[in-house]
Scaffold this active site. Sequence first.
Site, mmCIF file in Angstrom:
data_model
loop_
_atom_site.group_PDB
_atom_site.id
_atom_site.type_symbol
_atom_site.label_atom_id
_atom_site.label_comp_id
_atom_site.label_asym_id
_atom_site.label_seq_id
_atom_site.Cartn_x
_atom_site.Cartn_y
_atom_site.Cartn_z
ATOM 1 N N LYS A 1 29.752 15.637 -73.609
ATOM 2 C CA LYS A 1 29.735 14.390 -72.835
ATOM 3 C C LYS A 1 28.362 13.731 -72.796
ATOM 4 C CE LYS A 1 32.114 16.094 -69.350
ATOM 5 N NZ LYS A 1 32.788 16.165 -68.072
ATOM 6 N N HIS B 1 43.205 16.501 -60.435
ATOM 7 C CA HIS B 1 43.050 16.183 -61.852
ATOM 8 C C HIS B 1 44.315 16.412 -62.668
ATOM 9 C CE1 HIS B 1 38.943 15.482 -60.858
ATOM 10 N NE2 HIS B 1 38.825 16.700 -60.380
ATOM 11 N N ARG C 1 42.451 14.128 -78.926
ATOM 12 C CA ARG C 1 43.766 14.702 -79.226
ATOM 13 C C ARG C 1 44.830 13.668 -78.854
ATOM 14 N NH1 ARG C 1 42.350 16.279 -73.981
ATOM 15 N NH2 ARG C 1 43.853 15.410 -72.525
HETATM 16 C C1 MV4 Z 1 33.478 10.377 -61.950
HETATM 17 C C2 MV4 Z 1 33.958 9.956 -60.691
HETATM 18 C C3 MV4 Z 1 33.187 9.073 -59.983
HETATM 19 N N1 MV4 Z 1 31.988 8.681 -60.460
HETATM 20 N N2 MV4 Z 1 32.288 9.956 -62.390
HETATM 21 C C4 MV4 Z 1 37.127 13.384 -62.921
HETATM 22 C C5 MV4 Z 1 37.687 13.718 -64.272
HETATM 23 C C6 MV4 Z 1 36.608 13.479 -65.229
HETATM 24 N N3 MV4 Z 1 37.123 12.920 -66.433
HETATM 25 C C7 MV4 Z 1 35.676 12.554 -64.554
HETATM 26 N N4 MV4 Z 1 36.057 12.484 -63.182
HETATM 27 C C8 MV4 Z 1 35.407 11.664 -62.312
HETATM 28 N N5 MV4 Z 1 34.193 11.208 -62.717
HETATM 29 C C9 MV4 Z 1 31.561 9.119 -61.647
HETATM 30 N N6 MV4 Z 1 30.370 8.728 -62.093
HETATM 31 C C10 MV4 Z 1 35.204 10.407 -60.247
HETATM 32 C C11 MV4 Z 1 35.921 11.279 -61.059
HETATM 33 C C12 MV4 Z 1 37.183 11.680 -60.505
HETATM 34 C C13 MV4 Z 1 38.375 11.300 -61.106
HETATM 35 C C14 MV4 Z 1 38.402 10.549 -62.282
HETATM 36 C C15 MV4 Z 1 39.596 10.197 -62.876
HETATM 37 C C16 MV4 Z 1 40.790 10.578 -62.289
HETATM 38 C C17 MV4 Z 1 40.784 11.306 -61.132
HETATM 39 C C18 MV4 Z 1 39.599 11.675 -60.528
HETATM 40 C C19 MV4 Z 1 39.615 12.413 -59.337
HETATM 41 C C20 MV4 Z 1 38.445 12.795 -58.767
HETATM 42 C C21 MV4 Z 1 37.232 12.432 -59.345
#
Ligand code: MV4
Length: 447
Positions: free
Chosen positions: A116, A235, A292
């Site tokens: 990442k 998630h 994927r």
């Molecule tokens: C974040 C965020 C808020 N701010 N990054 C969770 C999964 C991963 N792909 C990245 N995630 C997040 N990154 C920043 N800078 C909040 C999340 C996140 C989230 C993102 C997508 C779907 C559900 C989520 C649930 C909690 C936190």
Amino acid sequence: MFSRVLIANRGEIALRIIRACRELGIECVCVYSKADADAPYLRLADAAICIGPGPASESYLNIPRIIAAAEVANCDAIHPGYGFLAENAHFAEVCRDCKIEFIGPSPEAMSALGDKINCKRMAKKVGVPVFGGSEGAIDDEQKAVEIADKVGYPVIIKAAAGGGGRGMRVCHNEVALRASIRQASQEAQAAFGNGAVFIEKFLEKARHVEVQCLGDKHGNAIHLYERDCSTQRRHQKLIEEAPGPNIDPKRREALCASAAKLIKAANYSGAATVEFLMDDKQNFYMLEVNTRVQVEHPVTECITGVDIVRTGIRVAAGEELPYRQKDIAIRGHAIECRINAEDWERGFAPSAGKIDVWEPPGGPGVRLDTHVVPGYRVPTNYDSMIAKLIVYADTRAEAIRRTDRALKEFRVGPIKTTIGLQREMMNNSAFQKGGIDIHFLERLLKR
Ligand code: MV4
């Protein structure tokens, strides 16, 4: 084109890949574990090879056994599906060394996007928006504090090798950040064998919007528009839809064009998904790239008419993408419900056992991707998803009504499923308005 493909997966996605192979006139071989020995989809393959006992580490994750099966069956390609080995660059490399085509990106593209920190660096370089934060890995407390002071709290610590929400920590102040940074790195090292962590600005209220992309080995890359996957718990997505509701057409074009630009810059071949967070002003920030085919790919197939699994196989065989960007348009609206064998009213406890009652829905605009038949026994070794209900209609409002109708027709027993919760969502006014964020479902469940 390939003559025989090995499917290194199980369940509904194995069946989805069998169907794509059949339509392309390619033979297919399934591998299976002892826990899946009676699975009915295996009879639809040209051959099925047992590769070990139920635990995935001894079967679907066991590289030597899968490669041996491919060699014994004389397969010229392997389709990894999702989960298991799908994003394992070492596996993709072993396939290459054994002269078996991995149906997906090159190990180089997978590694470049799978890290990442590197993925964010590439995105930034080509002008794709990302959150402000550390430029690379962070290894000392003081540097972390300086960056957090610059971008402002809250910040989030993430593992370079993490994914799908694993290895993340939100910090609201300097004390929390100092206490977390070393621990996060140690946890990342233990979980992923890579202790690199980075920090970025944390967005509190956001939608999860992701863009489906396709690339080929001739330098072409296109997008198939976006999906909104904000309806999730821990998630785990429960509902996905395409296109994203209430997205301004100009923002949509910017979002989707930036995803395609990143995939093109990575020289990517196959299906990829670029994940973004979108704020309430429809600013978007790239989070990570999934290298994927994803569980929720069917909603995109419905609104674009593109068969993503079929196209992934064709580009892996060296064909050029059969579409240009201008050929891709959105038509209608699609919603997917992931039907899990879980008791959602009791903390989503797994509900395994024999499915005696199985009355699937049908009718206009209804697609059911499932490996389940009446009498099927849900194994306890794997994911609890037993079916994906995908509903398609002209408008979002009609798609919601139709999904509710189909969920109501769907009878499953005696095991418990998530169907009741998904019906509640279809009848929820915030969901109907298309105004929900990633915390909506957890807030609803707390009430
Ligand atoms: C974040 C965020 C808020 N701010 N990054 C969770 C999964 C991963 N792909 C990245 N995630 C997040 N990154 C920043 N800078 C909040 C999340 C996140 C989230 C993102 C997508 C779907 C559900 C989520 C649930 C909690 C936190």
